[in-house]
Design a protein around this motif. Structure first.
Motif, PDB file in Angstrom:
ATOM      1  N   THR A 285      -9.418  54.170 -50.763  1.00  0.00           N
ATOM      2  CA  THR A 285     -10.900  53.943 -50.985  1.00  0.00           C
ATOM      3  C   THR A 285     -11.369  53.186 -50.137  1.00  0.00           C
ATOM      4  O   THR A 285     -12.526  53.089 -49.577  1.00  0.00           O
ATOM      5  N   THR A 286     -10.775  52.089 -49.513  1.00  0.00           N
ATOM      6  CA  THR A 286     -11.068  51.178 -48.535  1.00  0.00           C
ATOM      7  C   THR A 286     -10.492  51.488 -47.157  1.00  0.00           C
ATOM      8  O   THR A 286     -11.074  50.845 -46.094  1.00  0.00           O
ATOM      9  N   GLY A 287      -9.808  52.385 -47.024  1.00  0.00           N
ATOM     10  CA  GLY A 287      -9.147  52.704 -45.711  1.00  0.00           C
ATOM     11  C   GLY A 287      -8.169  51.685 -45.268  1.00  0.00           C
ATOM     12  O   GLY A 287      -8.081  51.458 -43.841  1.00  0.00           O
ATOM     13  N   GLN A 288      -7.673  50.873 -46.086  1.00  0.00           N
ATOM     14  CA  GLN A 288      -6.686  49.973 -45.877  1.00  0.00           C
ATOM     15  C   GLN A 288      -5.213  50.470 -45.868  1.00  0.00           C
ATOM     16  O   GLN A 288      -4.960  51.210 -46.830  1.00  0.00           O
ATOM     17  N   ILE A 289      -4.393  50.192 -44.966  1.00  0.00           N
ATOM     18  CA  ILE A 289      -2.827  50.659 -44.985  1.00  0.00           C
ATOM     19  C   ILE A 289      -1.972  49.724 -44.374  1.00  0.00           C
ATOM     20  O   ILE A 289      -2.409  48.950 -43.172  1.00  0.00           O
ATOM     21  N   ASP A 290      -0.863  49.261 -44.730  1.00  0.00           N
ATOM     22  CA  ASP A 290       0.028  48.681 -44.022  1.00  0.00           C
ATOM     23  C   ASP A 290       0.322  49.038 -42.390  1.00  0.00           C
ATOM     24  O   ASP A 290       0.514  50.354 -42.549  1.00  0.00           O
ATOM     25  N   GLU A 291       0.309  48.234 -41.830  1.00  0.00           N
ATOM     26  CA  GLU A 291       0.328  48.820 -40.328  1.00  0.00           C
ATOM     27  C   GLU A 291       1.847  49.519 -40.171  1.00  0.00           C
ATOM     28  O   GLU A 291       2.171  50.261 -39.210  1.00  0.00           O
ATOM     29  N   ALA A 292       2.751  48.908 -40.640  1.00  0.00           N
ATOM     30  CA  ALA A 292       4.178  49.468 -40.577  1.00  0.00           C
ATOM     31  C   ALA A 292       4.458  50.759 -41.159  1.00  0.00           C
ATOM     32  O   ALA A 292       5.552  51.408 -40.694  1.00  0.00           O
TER      33      ALA A 292
END
Length: 309
Positions: free
Chosen positions: A52-59
């Motif tokens: 919903t916020t477009g956030q995701i662990d870079e790994a």
């Protein structure tokens, strides 16, 4: 064919399908991780994300050889308020858009992207046999609208050159959740009945067959494009209810539950059980998949035979 240490990332891994798929992948020698809003649990490590916020662990996208995209709020847990409908839509589309964005912008070694969709895309089609080339139902059909936008989001991954398989999933049978326990409960209480006319078609699949199909789609490069994930033997609601009662050794003592009563209780969500979808499995059969549970009786007995004895 299955090598150890091949890695699969599952969105929606804590859901009904995701948990069973995770178990079967581990048994087949894969490593499995989930995309989740929570921290790690059980056997599976998790990468944090929030679609919903477009956030995701870079790994997260450095991890997998394969992605299985199952994320989506349940369509049957509660009545469809406008807020709930937004959640059903955005949980699928935003999640798929986020994965497409990451695959577009970060280095990765993903060989295949297996993305869920639903036979709801066909709408209420009476007794017509539905194949993958049938057009989506009109936009005023909510479930068809959801599935259409979900598939359009997955198409972005195909356009990146990643082998993409879209899986239009039918009614998934499991005694751990989903539709089957809800259909069995009134029968066990001697209150079972066909729903609406009882003539509407139900296109179904045993959860183990679905997970085997998803794994085959993942492993074999010939699979690409859109496939119906249903058995070759759809049944009417009346046939389903009658057979379930037989397997549970319970009588059906009530007349049909009328359509207006279902709409009164369930609201717009009643289309889940009232829409008729007679969906073809021909394409997956031609691709070489073989069902362990092609017939409904054996599928139901796999869940309830011991219980009924």
């Amino acid at each position: 064919m299955k090598q150890s240490l091949r890695k699969v990332l599952i969105s929606g891994g804590r859901g009904l399908i995701g948990m069973r798929l995770s178990e079967m992948l581990i048994d087949a020698g894969y490593e499995v991780a989930h995309l989740s809003r929570q921290t790690s649990h059980g056997h599976y490590c998790s990468f944090r994300w929030d679609p919903t916020t477009g956030q995701i662990d870079e790994a997260a996208l450095n991890y997998p050889d394969y992605i299985v995209n199952l994320a989506g709020a349940s369509v049957s847990d509660e009545k469809w308020s406008e807020e709930r409908k937004r959640e059903i839509m955005t949980s699928r589309v935003a999640a798929t858009n986020l994965l497409a964005r990451e695959l577009r912008t970060r280095p990765h070694h993903v060989k295949a992207f297996i993305s869920a969709s639903a036979i709801g895309i066909y709408g209420d089609a009476d007794d017509r046999m539905l194949v993958e080339t049938n057009p989506p139902a009109p936009a005023d059909d909510f479930l068809a609208q959801v599935a259409t936008q979900w598939e359009q989001a997955a198409q972005q991954v195909q356009e990146l050159g990643v082998r993409t398989v879209v899986t239009r999933i039918g009614i998934v049978l499991s005694n751990e959740g989903g539709a089957l326990p809800q259909l069995a409960r009134p029968i066990k209480l001697m209150a079972g009945a066909a729903l609406g006319s009882g003539r509407q078609y139900m296109s179904w699949i045993h959860i183990d067959d679905l997970c085997r199909l998803l794994i085959q789609m993942m492993e074999e490069t010939e699979w690409q494009g859109t496939y119906n994930a249903v058995t070759p033997n759809p049944v009417t609601n009346k046939e389903f209810t009658t057979l379930l009662a037989e397997v549970l050794h319970r009588p059906l003592v009530l007349p049909k539950v009328p359509e207006f009563g279902l709409k009164l209780v369930m609201g717009e969500m009643s289309e889940i059980v009232l829409a008729s979808q007679r969906v073809s499995a021909q394409k997956v059969l031609e691709q070489g998949f073989r069902f362990e549970y092609p017939e409904l009786r054996a599928a139901l007995e796999s869940f309830y035979q011991r219980e009924a004895e």
